[in-house]
Write a protein that holds these residues in place. Sequence first.
Motif, PDB file in Angstrom:
ATOM      1  N   VAL A 194      50.696  -3.845   6.622  1.00 13.03           N
ATOM      2  CA  VAL A 194      49.991  -5.123   6.610  1.00 13.03           C
ATOM      3  C   VAL A 194      48.609  -4.930   7.216  1.00 13.03           C
ATOM      4  N   ILE A 195      47.580  -5.448   6.521  1.00  8.84           N
ATOM      5  CA  ILE A 195      46.235  -5.541   7.091  1.00  8.84           C
ATOM      6  C   ILE A 195      45.895  -7.017   7.190  1.00  8.84           C
ATOM      7  N   ASN A 196      45.602  -7.468   8.407  1.00  6.18           N
ATOM      8  CA  ASN A 196      45.354  -8.882   8.668  1.00  6.18           C
ATOM      9  C   ASN A 196      43.914  -9.080   9.123  1.00  6.18           C
ATOM     10  N   THR A 197      43.082  -9.669   8.238  1.00  2.00           N
ATOM     11  CA  THR A 197      41.706 -10.014   8.605  1.00  2.00           C
ATOM     12  C   THR A 197      41.490 -11.530   8.522  1.00  2.00           C
ATOM     13  N   PHE A 198      42.545 -12.272   8.754  1.00  2.00           N
ATOM     14  CA  PHE A 198      42.484 -13.736   8.721  1.00  2.00           C
ATOM     15  C   PHE A 198      41.395 -14.252   9.654  1.00  2.00           C
ATOM     16  N   GLY A 199      40.581 -15.173   9.126  1.00  2.00           N
ATOM     17  CA  GLY A 199      39.510 -15.744   9.933  1.00  2.00           C
ATOM     18  C   GLY A 199      39.437 -17.250   9.788  1.00  2.00           C
ATOM     19  N   GLN A 200      38.826 -17.888  10.783  1.00  2.00           N
ATOM     20  CA  GLN A 200      38.645 -19.344  10.788  1.00  2.00           C
ATOM     21  C   GLN A 200      37.234 -19.689  11.236  1.00  2.00           C
ATOM     22  N   PRO A 201      36.736 -20.870  10.875  1.00  2.67           N
ATOM     23  CA  PRO A 201      35.475 -21.341  11.463  1.00  2.67           C
ATOM     24  C   PRO A 201      35.622 -21.419  12.981  1.00  2.67           C
ATOM     25  N   PRO A 202      34.564 -21.097  13.725  1.00  5.18           N
ATOM     26  CA  PRO A 202      34.657 -21.034  15.193  1.00  5.18           C
ATOM     27  C   PRO A 202      35.202 -22.292  15.861  1.00  5.18           C
TER      28      PRO A 202
END
Length: 212
Positions: free
Chosen positions: A71-79
Amino acid sequence: MSQRGTIALIGGTGIVGRHIAGEAVRHGYSVRMLVRNPQKINEQNGSIDILEGTVENRDTIQTLLKDCQAVINTFGQPPKAVPLYSNVTKQILEIMSELQINRYIGVTGGSLTLRNDKKSLLNKAGAKLFETVYTEMLQDKKKEADLLFQTKELDWTLVRLPFVKECEKAAAVKVNAADMPGLTIGNKDIARFLVSQLEGERYIHQAPFISN
């Protein structure tokens, strides 16, 4: 499935994630990518399988990870969004354990400070400023890191990043266990480094900093 196995990719349409699938395929992997909006995917490749869904749905994560080898997890969200990083990672790790998937690679910000760090005064000041402005997010990022450091049965690596820039030319990647070695890194260089860690053992159970 490709000879080297299938990678589950989370965050595949972000500034870094969108380069990882292609890099993994070039190295002989198949990729199953979770995306909220499939229309954001321009690349058509028989080795890339698109799964529509969100990280908040456990059944979707279960489907994403089934029959994968890493698994590669690069999940991102607005700050300013309510941070989900620790909850997402906790759910991924639980499902990985259930499905007996051993390799996890995640990313986080260089502002995250851990116990054995030896940051320069400049990097300490930058991290403190970021913590002040984005307190809730940094607290959740620390919780995410704590979850990983408590996980001994899986081979995980958490890569800490400086400012990420668009970059067409490949550049050397510097790695440091205790402090950020530079201020920026190209998104394609991050993708190359993350894919190289799929079979690398040097940074297992570590959270290295990388930069150009």
